[in-house]
Scaffold this motif. Structure first.
Motif, PDB file in Angstrom:
ATOM      1  N   GLY A 131       1.001  -1.274   0.240  1.00  0.00           N
ATOM      2  CA  GLY A 131      -0.312   0.653   0.098  1.00  0.00           C
ATOM      3  C   GLY A 131       0.646   1.129  -0.243  1.00  0.00           C
ATOM      4  O   GLY A 131       2.077   1.752  -0.024  1.00  0.00           O
ATOM      5  N   SER A 132      -0.191   2.187   0.075  1.00  0.00           N
ATOM      6  CA  SER A 132       0.460   3.989   0.339  1.00  0.00           C
ATOM      7  C   SER A 132      -0.492   5.094   0.069  1.00  0.00           C
ATOM      8  O   SER A 132      -1.526   4.139   0.300  1.00  0.00           O
ATOM      9  CB  SER A 132       1.468   4.313  -1.345  1.00  0.00           C
ATOM     10  OG  SER A 132       0.698   4.060  -1.945  1.00  0.00           O
ATOM     11  N   VAL A 133      -0.030   6.045   0.802  1.00  0.00           N
ATOM     12  CA  VAL A 133      -1.363   7.001   0.492  1.00  0.00           C
ATOM     13  C   VAL A 133      -1.876   7.563  -0.147  1.00  0.00           C
ATOM     14  O   VAL A 133      -3.191   7.544  -0.064  1.00  0.00           O
ATOM     15  CB  VAL A 133      -0.510   8.726   1.018  1.00  0.00           C
ATOM     16  CG1 VAL A 133      -1.278   9.725   0.581  1.00  0.00           C
ATOM     17  CG2 VAL A 133       1.036   8.499   2.164  1.00  0.00           C
ATOM     18  N   GLY A 134      -1.520   7.183  -1.609  1.00  0.00           N
ATOM     19  CA  GLY A 134      -2.606   6.850  -2.485  1.00  0.00           C
ATOM     20  C   GLY A 134      -3.631   5.424  -2.449  1.00  0.00           C
ATOM     21  O   GLY A 134      -4.534   5.855  -3.092  1.00  0.00           O
ATOM     22  N   LEU A 135      -2.721   4.962  -3.085  1.00  0.00           N
ATOM     23  CA  LEU A 135      -3.844   3.563  -2.214  1.00  0.00           C
ATOM     24  C   LEU A 135      -4.922   3.114  -0.846  1.00  0.00           C
ATOM     25  O   LEU A 135      -5.415   2.612  -1.781  1.00  0.00           O
ATOM     26  CB  LEU A 135      -3.353   2.459  -2.792  1.00  0.00           C
ATOM     27  CG  LEU A 135      -1.884   1.821  -3.688  1.00  0.00           C
ATOM     28  CD1 LEU A 135      -0.999   1.137  -3.502  1.00  0.00           C
ATOM     29  CD2 LEU A 135      -3.277   1.472  -4.786  1.00  0.00           C
ATOM     30  N   TRP A 136      -5.095   4.250  -0.407  1.00  0.00           N
ATOM     31  CA  TRP A 136      -6.234   4.372   0.376  1.00  0.00           C
ATOM     32  C   TRP A 136      -7.572   5.085  -0.306  1.00  0.00           C
ATOM     33  O   TRP A 136      -8.272   4.930  -0.313  1.00  0.00           O
ATOM     34  CB  TRP A 136      -6.211   5.652   1.975  1.00  0.00           C
ATOM     35  CG  TRP A 136      -4.869   4.625   2.346  1.00  0.00           C
ATOM     36  CD1 TRP A 136      -3.811   5.167   3.359  1.00  0.00           C
ATOM     37  CD2 TRP A 136      -5.271   3.813   3.263  1.00  0.00           C
ATOM     38  NE1 TRP A 136      -3.526   4.184   3.933  1.00  0.00           N
ATOM     39  CE2 TRP A 136      -3.695   3.548   4.313  1.00  0.00           C
ATOM     40  CE3 TRP A 136      -6.555   2.698   3.841  1.00  0.00           C
ATOM     41  CZ2 TRP A 136      -3.975   2.215   5.348  1.00  0.00           C
ATOM     42  CZ3 TRP A 136      -6.220   1.624   4.806  1.00  0.00           C
ATOM     43  CH2 TRP A 136      -5.318   0.871   5.668  1.00  0.00           C
ATOM     44  N   ARG A 137      -7.428   5.734  -1.245  1.00  0.00           N
ATOM     45  CA  ARG A 137      -8.215   5.979  -1.685  1.00  0.00           C
ATOM     46  C   ARG A 137      -8.672   7.942  -1.786  1.00  0.00           C
ATOM     47  O   ARG A 137      -8.455   8.094  -0.299  1.00  0.00           O
ATOM     48  CB  ARG A 137      -8.614   4.902  -3.012  1.00  0.00           C
ATOM     49  CG  ARG A 137      -7.849   4.067  -3.793  1.00  0.00           C
ATOM     50  CD  ARG A 137      -9.087   3.416  -4.828  1.00  0.00           C
ATOM     51  NE  ARG A 137      -8.145   2.876  -5.791  1.00  0.00           N
ATOM     52  CZ  ARG A 137      -7.498   1.905  -5.150  1.00  0.00           C
ATOM     53  NH1 ARG A 137      -7.411   0.718  -3.962  1.00  0.00           N
ATOM     54  NH2 ARG A 137      -6.756   1.353  -6.223  1.00  0.00           N
ATOM     55  N   ASP A 138     -10.158   7.473  -1.732  1.00  0.00           N
ATOM     56  CA  ASP A 138     -10.663   8.332  -1.011  1.00  0.00           C
ATOM     57  C   ASP A 138     -11.490   8.132   0.765  1.00  0.00           C
ATOM     58  O   ASP A 138     -11.829   9.009   1.271  1.00  0.00           O
ATOM     59  CB  ASP A 138     -12.137   8.970  -1.853  1.00  0.00           C
ATOM     60  CG  ASP A 138     -13.195   7.890  -1.536  1.00  0.00           C
ATOM     61  OD1 ASP A 138     -12.917   6.790  -1.672  1.00  0.00           O
ATOM     62  OD2 ASP A 138     -14.001   7.545  -2.261  1.00  0.00           O
ATOM     63  N   TRP A 139     -10.919   6.609   1.232  1.00  0.00           N
ATOM     64  CA  TRP A 139     -11.146   6.477   2.313  1.00  0.00           C
ATOM     65  C   TRP A 139     -10.992   7.334   3.476  1.00  0.00           C
ATOM     66  O   TRP A 139     -12.319   7.397   4.514  1.00  0.00           O
ATOM     67  CB  TRP A 139     -10.559   5.074   2.675  1.00  0.00           C
ATOM     68  CG  TRP A 139     -11.951   4.031   3.904  1.00  0.00           C
ATOM     69  CD1 TRP A 139     -13.205   4.892   3.873  1.00  0.00           C
ATOM     70  CD2 TRP A 139     -11.332   3.560   4.751  1.00  0.00           C
ATOM     71  NE1 TRP A 139     -13.340   3.665   5.161  1.00  0.00           N
ATOM     72  CE2 TRP A 139     -12.274   2.694   5.513  1.00  0.00           C
ATOM     73  CE3 TRP A 139      -9.634   3.070   5.079  1.00  0.00           C
ATOM     74  CZ2 TRP A 139     -12.293   2.337   6.927  1.00  0.00           C
ATOM     75  CZ3 TRP A 139      -9.758   2.419   6.017  1.00  0.00           C
ATOM     76  CH2 TRP A 139     -11.211   1.781   6.503  1.00  0.00           C
ATOM     77  N   PRO A 140      -9.650   7.871   3.673  1.00  0.00           N
ATOM     78  CA  PRO A 140      -9.536   8.768   4.394  1.00  0.00           C
ATOM     79  C   PRO A 140     -10.018   9.809   4.713  1.00  0.00           C
ATOM     80  O   PRO A 140     -10.680  10.308   6.290  1.00  0.00           O
ATOM     81  CB  PRO A 140      -8.123   9.107   4.308  1.00  0.00           C
ATOM     82  CG  PRO A 140      -7.166   8.432   3.619  1.00  0.00           C
ATOM     83  CD  PRO A 140      -8.450   7.772   2.721  1.00  0.00           C
ATOM     84  N   GLU A 141     -10.279  10.395   3.819  1.00  0.00           N
ATOM     85  CA  GLU A 141     -11.691  11.704   4.024  1.00  0.00           C
ATOM     86  C   GLU A 141     -13.260  11.052   4.252  1.00  0.00           C
ATOM     87  O   GLU A 141     -13.738  11.652   4.962  1.00  0.00           O
ATOM     88  CB  GLU A 141     -11.815  12.112   2.537  1.00  0.00           C
ATOM     89  CG  GLU A 141     -12.882  13.552   2.602  1.00  0.00           C
ATOM     90  CD  GLU A 141     -12.874  14.258   0.723  1.00  0.00           C
ATOM     91  OE1 GLU A 141     -14.125  15.229   1.344  1.00  0.00           O
ATOM     92  OE2 GLU A 141     -11.868  13.681  -0.060  1.00  0.00           O
ATOM     93  N   ALA A 142     -13.406  10.315   3.840  1.00  0.00           N
ATOM     94  CA  ALA A 142     -14.684   9.332   4.565  1.00  0.00           C
ATOM     95  C   ALA A 142     -14.136   9.234   5.930  1.00  0.00           C
ATOM     96  O   ALA A 142     -15.504   9.658   6.258  1.00  0.00           O
ATOM     97  CB  ALA A 142     -14.821   8.196   3.558  1.00  0.00           C
ATOM     98  N   LEU A 143     -13.558   8.295   6.609  1.00  0.00           N
ATOM     99  CA  LEU A 143     -13.753   8.496   7.680  1.00  0.00           C
ATOM    100  C   LEU A 143     -13.546   9.682   8.453  1.00  0.00           C
ATOM    101  O   LEU A 143     -13.696   9.254  10.074  1.00  0.00           O
ATOM    102  CB  LEU A 143     -12.128   7.538   8.001  1.00  0.00           C
ATOM    103  CG  LEU A 143     -12.178   5.579   7.463  1.00  0.00           C
ATOM    104  CD1 LEU A 143     -10.334   5.591   7.746  1.00  0.00           C
ATOM    105  CD2 LEU A 143     -12.862   5.165   8.659  1.00  0.00           C
ATOM    106  N   SER A 144     -13.003  10.312   8.319  1.00  0.00           N
ATOM    107  CA  SER A 144     -12.191  11.861   8.422  1.00  0.00           C
ATOM    108  C   SER A 144     -14.093  12.864   8.901  1.00  0.00           C
ATOM    109  O   SER A 144     -14.514  12.963  10.057  1.00  0.00           O
ATOM    110  CB  SER A 144     -12.197  13.030   8.244  1.00  0.00           C
ATOM    111  OG  SER A 144     -11.902  14.036   9.016  1.00  0.00           O
ATOM    112  N   LYS A 145     -15.013  12.741   8.155  1.00  0.00           N
ATOM    113  CA  LYS A 145     -16.278  13.235   7.793  1.00  0.00           C
ATOM    114  C   LYS A 145     -17.069  11.845   9.261  1.00  0.00           C
ATOM    115  O   LYS A 145     -17.847  12.423   9.057  1.00  0.00           O
ATOM    116  CB  LYS A 145     -17.283  13.046   6.410  1.00  0.00           C
ATOM    117  CG  LYS A 145     -15.972  13.705   5.806  1.00  0.00           C
ATOM    118  CD  LYS A 145     -16.766  13.652   4.092  1.00  0.00           C
ATOM    119  CE  LYS A 145     -16.675  15.114   3.394  1.00  0.00           C
ATOM    120  NZ  LYS A 145     -16.502  15.568   1.743  1.00  0.00           N
TER     121      LYS A 145
END
Length: 269
Positions: free
Chosen positions: A38-52
């Motif tokens: 993995g990598s930062v980019g491979l998390w895709r849009d999930w980090p933003e969804a988790l923050s929300k």
């Protein structure tokens, strides 16, 4: 070579990272530790969804040899996950001024988080979210890792990884060759669980090719601190991708409970 969002110099390497949501001091931080490829980019849009979903800040970084971070020499040492936990993760939290955190790891990243919680005394870390963790080798998982080599060398896996890693061969062979090394067969870090003193949520896909439910049972049998287990029917090694409608709310509820405990007045008050 793409340009990472942000960089930090740490332990002799340049590491890429990104941040979503509130900064430290405004809210606790969910620290994301990626899988073996993995990598930062491979998390895709999930980090933003988790923050929300949680209201927390979310920090993700690429370990050395991954994503847009600097490279590492191969072969990786067989205790590379322990070294990441002991030598890198704490200094990273220091460098980025993380004050209160929940560690969220996937696969290798979950193991790193588990080792950190069991070997480093860090009062900032309030809980663990472990997705598809592994604490010991299993024949099924090793077979899946060996099969990945065929996909990398003869299929399209290398092409797909090249989109996200500046050093795809380092990312792939650093992971594959460590896990398939004969000396890795006896690898076991289950004793880290014995030393946890914080709650944990363990998430496992019922159809995970890289690990069985024995990994979850290891946590349930050894942990002294509270443990919740979420087995996601029909999901594979990445249940957060296969069933985000199940996994994201479960993580939000777990983190919400932790934060409520943080905010509750003590009996002394």
């Amino acid at each position: 070579m793409a340009t990472p969002m942000m960089q930090v110099e740490l332990a002799g390497h340049t590491l890429e990272y990104d941040w979503w949501g509130p900064p430290p001091g405004k809210a606790p931080t969910l620290v994301m530790l990626h899988e073996g490829l993995g990598s930062v980019g491979l998390w895709r849009d999930w980090p933003e969804a988790l923050s929300k979903a949680t209201g927390m800040g979310v920090l993700a970084y690429s370990r050395a040899g991954y994503g847009r971070s600097s490279s590492v020499p191969l072969p990786r040492p067989l205790d590379y996950m322990t070294r990441e936990a002991v030598d890198v993760l704490g200094p990273l939290l220091d460098a980025l001024s993380v004050q209160s955190a929940v560690l969220l790891g996937h696969s290798d990243g979950a193991t790193i988080a588990a080792i950190y919680a069991g070997s480093v005394s860090d009062m900032r870390v309030r809980g663990l979210v472990l997705i598809a963790p592994h604490f010991f080798t299993e024949p099924e998982g090793l077979e899946a890792i060996r099969a990945a080599k065929t996909a990398y060398e003869d299929g399209d896996l290398k092409e797909r990884l090249t989109r996200h890693h500046d050093h795809p061969d380092v990312a792939f062979y650093g992971w594959h060759d460590a896990w398939t090394d004969p000396g890795f067969a006896d690898w076991n870090v289950g004793d880290a669980i014995d030393h946890w003193r914080i709650p944990a949520l363990v998430v496992q896909g019922a159809e995970d090719a890289y690990g069985t439910l024995a990994q979850v049972r290891e946590v349930e049998e050894r942990a002294y601190s509270p443990v919740e287990a979420l087995i996601v029917d029909g999901a594979g090694h990445a249940p957060q991708q296969d069933a985000p409608e199940v996994v994201t709310p479960a993580i939000a509820a777990f983190c919400g409970t932790l934060m409520a405990l943080e905010d509750a007045p003590s009996e002394a008050q």
